[in-house]
Design an enzyme around this catalytic site. Sequence first.
Site, short mmCIF file in Angstrom:
data_model
loop_
_atom_site.label_atom_id
_atom_site.label_comp_id
_atom_site.label_asym_id
_atom_site.label_seq_id
_atom_site.Cartn_x
_atom_site.Cartn_y
_atom_site.Cartn_z
N HIS A 203 -20.45 86.92 65.56
CA HIS A 203 -19.95 86.40 66.84
C HIS A 203 -21.11 86.31 67.83
O HIS A 203 -21.95 87.22 67.90
CB HIS A 203 -18.85 87.31 67.39
CG HIS A 203 -18.12 86.68 68.54
ND1 HIS A 203 -18.67 86.61 69.80
CD2 HIS A 203 -16.93 86.06 68.61
CE1 HIS A 203 -17.83 85.98 70.60
NE2 HIS A 203 -16.77 85.63 69.90
N GLU B 236 -17.66 78.07 66.91
CA GLU B 236 -17.46 78.49 68.30
C GLU B 236 -18.64 78.04 69.16
O GLU B 236 -19.67 78.73 69.20
CB GLU B 236 -17.36 80.01 68.37
CG GLU B 236 -16.21 80.60 67.59
CD GLU B 236 -15.72 81.90 68.22
OE1 GLU B 236 -14.55 81.96 68.60
OE2 GLU B 236 -16.52 82.83 68.35
P1 PGA Z 1 -12.15 82.70 74.23
O1 PGA Z 1 -13.01 83.52 73.16
O2 PGA Z 1 -10.91 82.22 73.54
O3 PGA Z 1 -11.88 83.69 75.32
O4 PGA Z 1 -12.98 81.56 74.67
C1 PGA Z 1 -13.13 83.08 71.83
C2 PGA Z 1 -14.06 83.98 71.06
O5 PGA Z 1 -15.05 84.46 71.62
O6 PGA Z 1 -13.84 84.24 69.87
#
Ligand code: PGA
Length: 251
Positions: free
Chosen positions: A103, A168
């Site tokens: 992440h 992401e």
């Molecule tokens: P968010 O986070 O939905 O608050 O944008 C997603 C993540 O970091 O996995």
Amino acid sequence: MKKIIAANWKNNGSQEFVLQYFKYLLENINLNNEIVVFPPDLYLSNSAFLIKDNKCKSPNDSESSIHIGGQTLICGSGNNALTGGTNLPMFHDNGCTYILVGHSEVRSNLKEDFKSHLKAAIKDDFQPILCVGEIESDIKIEKLIEQLGDFDDITNSNKIKRVIVAYEPVWAIGTGKTPDITDISSTHKFIKTKLSEFSSFKDKDIMVLYGGSVNLKNAKDILSAPHVDGVLIGGASLDVKEFTNICNLKI
Ligand code: PGA
């Protein structure tokens, strides 16, 4: 095919929150989709217990539709002398079958060695969800190639049935901004194509989730887009009603 709807609570929660969250979720979920919840480590055991206690789901049962996962791996496979460490057998012992790897918050704040973590997770029979994403607001395909290129030997493992990647874009995390749906779709297709080139996995065994400001308003459109196999939700997953409504979407 079921979509994966994942809740990443990050550094949020309390024992009371855990109790109320799973009470509501288990009473209201339709199980149209596969659900994974990533609570903070200190709440894993209680979360797993609450799910297991419910008649239709068990966290270590592969047929189960609600799974528990660890948010990040601090140190590898076995016991060692790192103060503050948490290892994979501990995650397993606390009901986890999934683990998030790479992440962006962990890569930047904890300098995660995500390649070795991915390898260790697969070796110890976890289903990792590997997060990848570009930093800038335009889709930087080169950056994604760079990140995915690291995984050629690992994705050939025959220990996991499927590869799960979460795309992401860093600029979309927690900002309320999301890429155009067509960009999400084409990036997911790109990831699948690249991974099937690097690995022995076929397209159908490569699931790509989208993460970054997913909420109840945009979830249906995102989940309905071609090549989107699920979503990884941070902020909006903390509202159990909103999260349950997303889980119950029929796509
Ligand atoms: P968010 O986070 O939905 O608050 O944008 C997603 C993540 O970091 O996995």
